[in-house]
Design an enzyme around this catalytic site. Structure first.
Site, PDB file in Angstrom:
ATOM      1  N   HIS A  91     -10.145   1.862   1.100  1.00 26.31           N
ATOM      2  CA  HIS A  91     -10.006   0.742   2.032  1.00 26.31           C
ATOM      3  C   HIS A  91     -10.969   0.843   3.218  1.00 26.31           C
ATOM      4  O   HIS A  91     -10.593   0.560   4.363  1.00 26.31           O
ATOM      5  CB  HIS A  91      -8.559   0.681   2.530  1.00 26.31           C
ATOM      6  CG  HIS A  91      -8.075  -0.693   2.874  1.00 26.31           C
ATOM      7  ND1 HIS A  91      -8.676  -1.462   3.848  1.00 26.31           N
ATOM      8  CD2 HIS A  91      -7.040  -1.436   2.387  1.00 26.31           C
ATOM      9  CE1 HIS A  91      -8.021  -2.614   3.956  1.00 26.31           C
ATOM     10  NE2 HIS A  91      -7.024  -2.625   3.073  1.00 26.31           N
TER      11      HIS A  91
ATOM     12  N   GLU B 173     -12.071  -3.416  -2.447  1.00 25.82           N
ATOM     13  CA  GLU B 173     -11.032  -2.472  -2.848  1.00 25.82           C
ATOM     14  C   GLU B 173     -10.763  -2.554  -4.361  1.00 25.82           C
ATOM     15  O   GLU B 173      -9.881  -3.298  -4.801  1.00 25.82           O
ATOM     16  CB  GLU B 173      -9.741  -2.777  -2.092  1.00 25.82           C
ATOM     17  CG  GLU B 173      -9.898  -2.907  -0.583  1.00 25.82           C
ATOM     18  CD  GLU B 173      -8.715  -3.591   0.071  1.00 25.82           C
ATOM     19  OE1 GLU B 173      -7.555  -3.238  -0.274  1.00 25.82           O
ATOM     20  OE2 GLU B 173      -8.927  -4.499   0.897  1.00 25.82           O
TER      21      GLU B 173
ATOM     22  N   HIS C 288       0.810  -1.225   0.000  1.00 29.31           N
ATOM     23  CA  HIS C 288       0.000   0.000   0.000  1.00 29.31           C
ATOM     24  C   HIS C 288       0.845   1.277   0.000  1.00 29.31           C
ATOM     25  O   HIS C 288       0.561   2.235   0.711  1.00 29.31           O
ATOM     26  CB  HIS C 288      -0.954   0.013   1.188  1.00 29.31           C
ATOM     27  CG  HIS C 288      -2.064  -0.980   1.104  1.00 29.31           C
ATOM     28  ND1 HIS C 288      -2.533  -1.489  -0.090  1.00 29.31           N
ATOM     29  CD2 HIS C 288      -2.822  -1.558   2.090  1.00 29.31           C
ATOM     30  CE1 HIS C 288      -3.524  -2.331   0.155  1.00 29.31           C
ATOM     31  NE2 HIS C 288      -3.725  -2.395   1.450  1.00 29.31           N
TER      32      HIS C 288
END
Length: 377
Positions: free
Chosen positions: A193, A340, A121
C-alpha cells in the site's frame, strides 16, 4: 540480454536519507527497526519492520537526480501516529470483507469491524499494526516474518507469512511473499500500500500523472466500496484506463479538467478495483504503467495477483489520516497514488469468485514488482 553494469550513484535532488536511529523502539514487546536497501545504481529503499512499511524510495529522474517517490514518515513515532495503510504490507485480507463476517465450511466467522460495519485490510490490528520479525539478508534485501494467530481479528487458522523486499540492479523494488496455512482452513489475500508521487513526495498533487491499467473490466461496488460480485466492462466509463490517461483530464476540479470539458461521467478520484488482463496461472505480468511528465520518471507495476486496487483519494482538500509526514509536511488526498495488486475483493462472501480459502499445508505465493525508469521528454 547482457547484465546491467554498475554505474556511479546519481546525486540526490534534495531528499534526505532516513535515519535508522529514529525508527528504533519496541512495540508490543518486540523490537522495531528501519532497514536500508541499496543497489549499485543509487536506488535506496527504507523499510520499517512495523507493518513492513515502505517509508522511503529514492529513484532518479530524467536528469539522473534522486528524489523520494513515496509518501511516508521520518520516525517511528510518526509512523505509529500516521496513516495506518501508508507504505504497509496488508493482510490477512486486503480490502473490505462485507459486514465483517463470512462462512467457511459451514461455520460463521465474525471479524473485527474497523470500516463502518465492514472489515478493512485485516481488521483493527491487521498486519499494518504488527511488528514483523526482520533480518537484513544483504545490502539489497530484507526478510520479514509474521504469524497470524488462530482467531486473530476473528479469522480462523494460524497463518505463517514470509516476506522479502529486494532492490534489484534494474531499479526495481520487488516483494516476494509466501503464506502457509498451518492448522485450519483460512482465507488470505495480501497487498502492498505505498503512496507514490513520481515527482517527489513533497511535490503536491499527483493528478498530472499519466496512468495506464491493463484491465478491460472492473469490479462493481456498493456505496460502501464492497464488491457486489458484478464484473463490468470499463469501455465507455471513467474506469477505462487502457490507454495512458492524465488523471487531471478525468477528475473534475483539477485545472486541466475545468479548462476544457470534463467527461460527462467524470469521477472525483479513484478508489476502484480492476480485474487484470492476466493469465490465470499466477504468471508475473504487467498491471499498470505510470508516468510523471514533469520529472520523466516512469513506474511499471508487475504482479502475479489477479486484481489491482487503484487509489488516488476522492477529496483533494482533505488531509490523509494521521500526523505530519516527512519533513513535517501534511499530506493530502491525491498527492499520492496507490497501486495495490491483490486477490479478488470480498471473495469470502462471493462464491462465484475464485476461492481465497487455504487449507492446512497449502501455500499462497505471490510477487509484486515496482520497476522504475525514465522517459527523455
Amino acid at each position: 540480454m547482457p547484465p546491467i553494469q554498475p554505474v556511479s550513484p546519481p546525486p540526490h535532488a534534495g531528499a534526505v536519507l532516513l535515519d535508522p536511529a529514529r525508527f528504533r523502539g519496541d512495540i508490543d514487546g518486540k523490537p522495531v527497526g528501519l532497514f536500508t536497501l541499496r543497489n549499485q545504481r543509487g536506488m535506496v529503499a527504507g523499510i520499517t519492520s512495523y507493518g513492513a512499511k515502505i517509508e522511503q524510495l529514492l529513484v532518479p529522474d530524467r536528469d539522473g537526480l534522486l528524489d523520494d517517490v513515496v509518501l511516508g514518515y521520518d520516525s517511528l513515532e510518526a509512523v505509529v501516529n500516521g496513516s495506518a495503510s501508508m507504505g504497509a504490507f496488508v493482510g490477512r485480507y486486503a480490502g473490505r470483507i462485507e459486514n465483517a463476517r463470512f462462512t467457511l465450511g459451514g461455520t460463521g466467522h465474525v471479524l473485527t469491524a474497523n470500516n463502518g460495519c465492514h472489515c478493512l485490510h485485516g481488521g483493527q490490528k491487521g498486519s499494518r499494526f504488527r511488528v514483523f520479525d526482520a533480518a537484513q539478508r544483504d545490502d539489497a534485501s530484507v526478510e520479514m516474518r509474521y504469524v497470524f494467530a488462530d482467531g486473530e481479528e476473528g479469522f480462523p487458522g494460524t497463518l505463517a507469512l514470509r516476506l522479502v523486499y529486494s532492490v534489484t540492479e534494474a531499479n526495481e523494488l520487488q516483494l516476494d511473499y509466501e503464506a502457509l496455512a498451518l492448522d485450519k482452513p483460512t482465507v488470505a489475500s495480501f497487498t502492498t500500500h505505498a503512496f507514490f508521487n513520481l515527482n517527489g513526495e513533497a511535490s503536491g498533487s499527483a493528478m498530472g500523472h499519466e496512468v495506464m491499467i491493463c484491465a478491460d473490466r472492473y469490479f462493481g461496488m456498493t456505496t460502501d466500496l464492497i464488491a457486489t460480485g458484478e464484473i463490468l466492462p470499463v469501455a465507455g466509463t471513467p474506469f477505462d484506463l487502457r490507454q495512458a490517461t492524465a488523471l487531471n483530464t478525468r477528475v473534475p476540479g483539477t485545472p486541466q479538467a475545468d479548462a476544457g470539458t470534463p467527461p460527462r461521467d467524470g469521477v472525483d478520484g479513484y478508489d476502484s478495483c480492476f480485474l487484470l488482463d492476466h493469465p490465470a496461472d499466477g504468471t508475473l505480468a504487467l498491471c499498470a504503467r505510470v508516468r510523471a511528465p514533469e520529472s520523466g520518471r516512469v513506474m511499471e507495476v508487475w504482479s502475479t495477483e489477479p486484481a489491482l486496487q487503484f487509489y488516488s483519494g476522492l477529496q483533494p482538500q482533505e488531509p490523509l489520516a494521521g500526523g505530519p509526514g516527512k519533513g513535517g509536511r501534511t499530506y493530502f488526498q491525491q498527492q499520492g497514488l496507490c497501486f495495490e495488486p491483490q486477490g479478488y475483493p470480498n471473495a469470502p462472501n462471493r462464491p462465484a469468485f475464485p476461492s481465497s480459502v487455504h487449507v492446512p499445508g497449502q501455500r499462497r505465493v505471490g510477487r509484486t514488482v515496482y520497476r522504475f525508469s525514465t522517459d527523455p521528454v
